[in-house]
Design a protein around this motif. Structure first.
Motif, PDB file in Angstrom:
ATOM      1  N   LYS A  53       0.837  -1.218   0.000  1.00 32.17           N
ATOM      2  CA  LYS A  53       0.000   0.000   0.000  1.00 32.17           C
ATOM      3  C   LYS A  53       0.866   1.260   0.000  1.00 32.17           C
ATOM      4  CE  LYS A  53      -0.500   0.559   5.020  1.00 32.17           C
ATOM      5  NZ  LYS A  53       0.315   1.755   5.146  1.00 32.17           N
ATOM      6  N   LYS A  54       0.283   2.311  -0.526  1.00 29.43           N
ATOM      7  CA  LYS A  54       0.908   3.630  -0.455  1.00 29.43           C
ATOM      8  C   LYS A  54       0.219   4.483   0.591  1.00 29.43           C
ATOM      9  CE  LYS A  54       2.260   7.625  -3.232  1.00 29.43           C
ATOM     10  NZ  LYS A  54       2.227   8.250  -4.586  1.00 29.43           N
ATOM     11  N   GLU A  55      -1.115   4.345   0.672  1.00 27.91           N
ATOM     12  CA  GLU A  55      -1.870   5.205   1.589  1.00 27.91           C
ATOM     13  C   GLU A  55      -3.229   4.602   1.892  1.00 27.91           C
ATOM     14  OE1 GLU A  55      -3.594   9.828   1.658  1.00 27.91           O
ATOM     15  OE2 GLU A  55      -2.611   9.013  -0.130  1.00 27.91           O
ATOM     16  N   ILE A  56      -3.677   4.731   3.138  1.00 26.68           N
ATOM     17  CA  ILE A  56      -5.045   4.362   3.507  1.00 26.68           C
ATOM     18  C   ILE A  56      -5.910   5.606   3.395  1.00 26.68           C
ATOM     19  CG2 ILE A  56      -6.535   3.677   5.429  1.00 26.68           C
ATOM     20  CD1 ILE A  56      -4.467   1.663   6.223  1.00 26.68           C
ATOM     21  N   LEU A  57      -6.948   5.516   2.577  1.00 26.87           N
ATOM     22  CA  LEU A  57      -7.775   6.686   2.279  1.00 26.87           C
ATOM     23  C   LEU A  57      -8.934   6.845   3.265  1.00 26.87           C
ATOM     24  CD1 LEU A  57      -7.854   6.215  -1.608  1.00 26.87           C
ATOM     25  CD2 LEU A  57      -6.349   7.708  -0.274  1.00 26.87           C
ATOM     26  N   THR A  58      -9.719   5.786   3.442  1.00 30.42           N
ATOM     27  CA  THR A  58     -10.868   5.856   4.354  1.00 30.42           C
ATOM     28  C   THR A  58     -11.040   4.534   5.094  1.00 30.42           C
ATOM     29  OG1 THR A  58     -12.431   5.132   2.639  1.00 30.42           O
ATOM     30  CG2 THR A  58     -12.104   7.518   2.904  1.00 30.42           C
ATOM     31  N   ILE A  59     -11.669   4.633   6.254  1.00 27.84           N
ATOM     32  CA  ILE A  59     -12.000   3.451   7.054  1.00 27.84           C
ATOM     33  C   ILE A  59     -13.470   3.556   7.433  1.00 27.84           C
ATOM     34  CG2 ILE A  59     -11.530   2.157   9.169  1.00 27.84           C
ATOM     35  CD1 ILE A  59      -8.756   3.438   9.201  1.00 27.84           C
ATOM     36  N   LYS A  60     -14.242   2.547   7.087  1.00 26.79           N
ATOM     37  CA  LYS A  60     -15.673   2.553   7.410  1.00 26.79           C
ATOM     38  C   LYS A  60     -16.018   1.301   8.195  1.00 26.79           C
ATOM     39  CE  LYS A  60     -17.073   5.298   3.383  1.00 26.79           C
ATOM     40  NZ  LYS A  60     -17.900   5.331   2.157  1.00 26.79           N
TER      41      LYS A  60
ATOM     42  N   LYS B 164      -3.418   2.237  -7.563  1.00 27.70           N
ATOM     43  CA  LYS B 164      -4.764   1.716  -7.769  1.00 27.70           C
ATOM     44  C   LYS B 164      -5.545   1.792  -6.466  1.00 27.70           C
ATOM     45  CE  LYS B 164      -5.640  -2.037  -9.865  1.00 27.70           C
ATOM     46  NZ  LYS B 164      -5.653  -3.475 -10.241  1.00 27.70           N
ATOM     47  N   GLU B 165      -6.802   2.223  -6.554  1.00 29.55           N
ATOM     48  CA  GLU B 165      -7.674   2.233  -5.375  1.00 29.55           C
ATOM     49  C   GLU B 165      -8.326   0.869  -5.234  1.00 29.55           C
ATOM     50  OE1 GLU B 165     -10.529   5.173  -4.207  1.00 29.55           O
ATOM     51  OE2 GLU B 165      -9.377   6.785  -5.170  1.00 29.55           O
ATOM     52  N   VAL B 166      -8.216   0.280  -4.039  1.00 25.12           N
ATOM     53  CA  VAL B 166      -8.858  -1.003  -3.777  1.00 25.12           C
ATOM     54  C   VAL B 166      -9.576  -0.934  -2.438  1.00 25.12           C
ATOM     55  CG1 VAL B 166      -7.180  -2.324  -5.108  1.00 25.12           C
ATOM     56  CG2 VAL B 166      -6.820  -1.989  -2.672  1.00 25.12           C
ATOM     57  N   ILE B 167     -10.585  -1.767  -2.291  1.00 28.34           N
ATOM     58  CA  ILE B 167     -11.334  -1.862  -1.029  1.00 28.34           C
ATOM     59  C   ILE B 167     -11.087  -3.245  -0.427  1.00 28.34           C
ATOM     60  CG2 ILE B 167     -13.611  -1.907   0.033  1.00 28.34           C
ATOM     61  CD1 ILE B 167     -14.525   0.124  -2.069  1.00 28.34           C
ATOM     62  N   VAL B 168     -10.671  -3.260   0.833  1.00 30.84           N
ATOM     63  CA  VAL B 168     -10.432  -4.510   1.549  1.00 30.84           C
ATOM     64  C   VAL B 168     -11.421  -4.580   2.708  1.00 30.84           C
ATOM     65  CG1 VAL B 168      -8.743  -5.922   2.765  1.00 30.84           C
ATOM     66  CG2 VAL B 168      -7.984  -4.353   0.975  1.00 30.84           C
ATOM     67  N   GLU B 169     -12.115  -5.708   2.823  1.00 32.22           N
ATOM     68  CA  GLU B 169     -13.107  -5.869   3.884  1.00 32.22           C
ATOM     69  C   GLU B 169     -12.709  -6.981   4.835  1.00 32.22           C
ATOM     70  OE1 GLU B 169     -16.739  -6.436   1.730  1.00 32.22           O
ATOM     71  OE2 GLU B 169     -17.123  -4.274   1.625  1.00 32.22           O
TER      72      GLU B 169
ATOM     73  N   ILE C 280     -15.560  -4.228   8.856  1.00 29.42           N
ATOM     74  CA  ILE C 280     -14.891  -2.970   8.567  1.00 29.42           C
ATOM     75  C   ILE C 280     -14.402  -2.982   7.118  1.00 29.42           C
ATOM     76  CG2 ILE C 280     -12.566  -3.725   9.290  1.00 29.42           C
ATOM     77  CD1 ILE C 280     -12.440  -0.925  10.750  1.00 29.42           C
ATOM     78  N   SER C 281     -14.420  -1.803   6.500  1.00 30.25           N
ATOM     79  CA  SER C 281     -14.035  -1.673   5.103  1.00 30.25           C
ATOM     80  C   SER C 281     -12.916  -0.638   4.988  1.00 30.25           C
ATOM     81  CB  SER C 281     -15.249  -1.253   4.261  1.00 30.25           C
ATOM     82  OG  SER C 281     -14.885  -1.054   2.917  1.00 30.25           O
ATOM     83  N   ILE C 282     -11.818  -1.023   4.336  1.00 32.90           N
ATOM     84  CA  ILE C 282     -10.661  -0.152   4.187  1.00 32.90           C
ATOM     85  C   ILE C 282     -10.500   0.207   2.716  1.00 32.90           C
ATOM     86  CG2 ILE C 282      -8.201   0.147   4.645  1.00 32.90           C
ATOM     87  CD1 ILE C 282      -9.780  -0.484   7.170  1.00 32.90           C
ATOM     88  N   ASN C 283     -10.528   1.499   2.422  1.00 38.42           N
ATOM     89  CA  ASN C 283     -10.266   1.977   1.063  1.00 38.42           C
ATOM     90  C   ASN C 283      -8.827   2.477   1.030  1.00 38.42           C
ATOM     91  OD1 ASN C 283     -10.534   2.835  -1.552  1.00 38.42           O
ATOM     92  ND2 ASN C 283     -11.530   4.764  -1.024  1.00 38.42           N
ATOM     93  N   LEU C 284      -8.005   1.871   0.166  1.00 39.86           N
ATOM     94  CA  LEU C 284      -6.588   2.234   0.165  1.00 39.86           C
ATOM     95  C   LEU C 284      -6.063   2.415  -1.249  1.00 39.86           C
ATOM     96  CD1 LEU C 284      -4.719  -0.489  -0.642  1.00 39.86           C
ATOM     97  CD2 LEU C 284      -5.568  -1.219   1.586  1.00 39.86           C
TER      98      LEU C 284
END
Length: 478
Positions: free
Chosen positions: A237-244, A260-265, A250-254
């Protein structure tokens, strides 16, 4: 609050009952000092009660479960069922209790006075100790600060929700998480990923490519290969954008290192192990004590602070925030107090992880040696070529030796595989004693045994490893 009217006199006071604090207390008593140990919470500190010991219960069980799954190749019929986390936590609590009781009894046997309460400085030779409604004042000849450190959240976490965990909280869960997201590449993150994957969780590990994993480059590559083999998903990863966070997880947008933007749940998200010295409530600023720019207490070679009768050890000082450093400093500081001249040298330090398989990285990595301009020889001996590894089925990994081409001095020894943790002490001793290649080749080695891989790795520096074919010999000169 009831304020004590009498100021109690003490010889040596230690604030903090973690590994460094209680080691200093017992060693001080052994050297004839009258010692008072003040602990706000529980003897053993974070290491025994929250960190090192509880986590290693899980890493050990993860390792044993992996081994149980391999028993079929030996003709042993076994069925590995789901982990009963309740029983595992019961065992963990039992282990912590036994070790804590053992430390308390050792303190008592050495006539170390233990006082529970929160200590703060009133003056350069006086502290106050608050315990509920009681407040007592103590004057001292010498004092050691060993209050340790505390977790802090990374900048990308704005508030800590229920499904966001510090690493130590992961080992307090009452139910095995189905999906686990772990951010970090230090030994704690790697151990957590390895052990929970072995226990049955689906693990995603987030690492930063710009900082890299903490071992020699070949060790890092092999560990990532084994993680992939064990179905641990690794994302650079380069950066974590949002955490929901929601009811189910929990959902991590990074942003990945490839932009590339990816969502990890997942069920839970474990933040990196980030700590800072625990000093706020001590009142040391009123003493004028010197701190570093990073907020650590400045000490000299004898752990003495800028105030002559005040010493500091462990996480409140610069250097690795690890128990072995605190223990080493704790023993040394009391030797200094009684007039000896101890030495705490942090040049060669153990860098180990209880992963599956374990890792031990001691001394210079290949990259570090080349960056220093050294002319080196490098040899890597795979455990798959070791007889005992073949017997046990523990063939993942290797031993890598880095030797100085100018004088044959061993500059680094790095191992991933079965036996790495047990052999790490020998690696440390070899480097501390400035061992040369001949010092490793000369002794007689038990056969069969994992230790023979060290011998053959050193023999491989000159292309003389017996159990490698000429085409597979990996010795290189840089």
């Amino acid at each position: 609050m009831v304020v004590g009217e009498i100021s109690h006199q003490r010889n040596l006071i230690i604030i903090g009952g973690g590994p460094g604090g209680y080691s200093a207390a017992i060693r001080g008593a052994q050297l004839g000092l009258s010692v008072t140990l003040i602990e706000q919470k529980e003897i053993g500190g974070v290491c025994l009660n929250e960190g090192c010991i509880p986590s290693k219960v899980y890493t050990y069980v993860g390792l044993r479960r992996t081994e149980a799954e391999q028993l079929a190749m030996f003709g042993v019929d076994t069925i590995v069922n789901e982990i009963d986390l309740y029983k595992l936590m019961e065992y963990q609590t039992k282990v912590i209790g036994q070790l804590k009781t053992g430390v308390e009894r050792l303190c008592q046997a050495n006539k170390v006075e233990i006082i529970q309460g929160k200590a703060s400085f009133i003056g350069k030779n006086k502290i106050g100790v608050e315990n509920r409604l009681q407040f007592d004042i103590y004057e001292f000849d010498k004092i050691i600060i060993a209050t340790g450190s505390k977790n802090i959240l990374p900048d990308y976490v704005k508030s800590k929700e229920n499904r966001i965990l510090y690493p130590f909280e992961l080992f307090q869960l009452k139910k095995l998480p189905e999906q686990l997201i772990i951010d970090g590449q230090d030994y704690i993150a790697l151990e957590a990923a390895s052990s929970f994957a072995a226990l049955g969780s689906e693990v995603t590990l987030l690492i930063e490519t710009n900082t890299g994993m903490p071992f020699d480059e070949d060790i890092n590559k092999e560990l990532l290969r084994i993680f992939k083999k064990r179905k641990i998903k690794v994302i650079a990863k380069k950066e974590i954008l949002t955490i929901k966070e929601n009811v189910n997880g929990i959902s991590i947008n990074l942003l990945t290192d490839q932009q590339k933007e990816v969502i990890v749940e997942g069920s839970y998200f474990v933040v990196p192990e980030t700590r800072k010295p625990k000093l706020e409530e001590l009142g040391i600023l009123r003493l004028g004590m010197k701190l570093s720019l990073n907020g650590f207490i400045q000490i000299n070679n004898y752990m003495e602070t800028s105030i002559s009768n005040v010493y500091a050890i462990g996480d409140v000082t610069e250097g690795p925030m690890l128990a072995w450093k605190a223990i080493k400093q704790g023993k040394a500081v009391v030797s200094s107090i009684v007039g000896e001249k101890p030495e705490v040298d942090l040049t060669i330090v153990p860098n180990c992880a209880h992963t599956v398989p374990p890792v031990a990285s001691i001394g210079l990595t290949e990259h570090q040696a080349l960056k220093l301009g050294l002319s080196i020889r490098v040899s890597k001996f795979p455990l798959a070529s070791n007889g005992y590894s073949t017997i046990t089925g523990k063939k993942d990994g290797f031993i890598k030796v880095i030797s100085n081409n100018t004088n044959d001095l061993i500059e680094g020894i790095h191992m991933i595989g079965e036996g790495a943790l047990e052999m790490s002490g020998s690696f440390l001793q070899l480097l501390e004693m400035s061992a040369k290649e001949e010092d490793i080749k000369f002794p007689n080695y038990t056969h069969p045994g994992f230790n023979e891989a060290l011998l053959e790795s050193v023999e491989g520096l000159l292309g003389q490893a017996i159990h490698l074919s000429p085409l597979k010999k990996e010795a290189t000169i840089s």
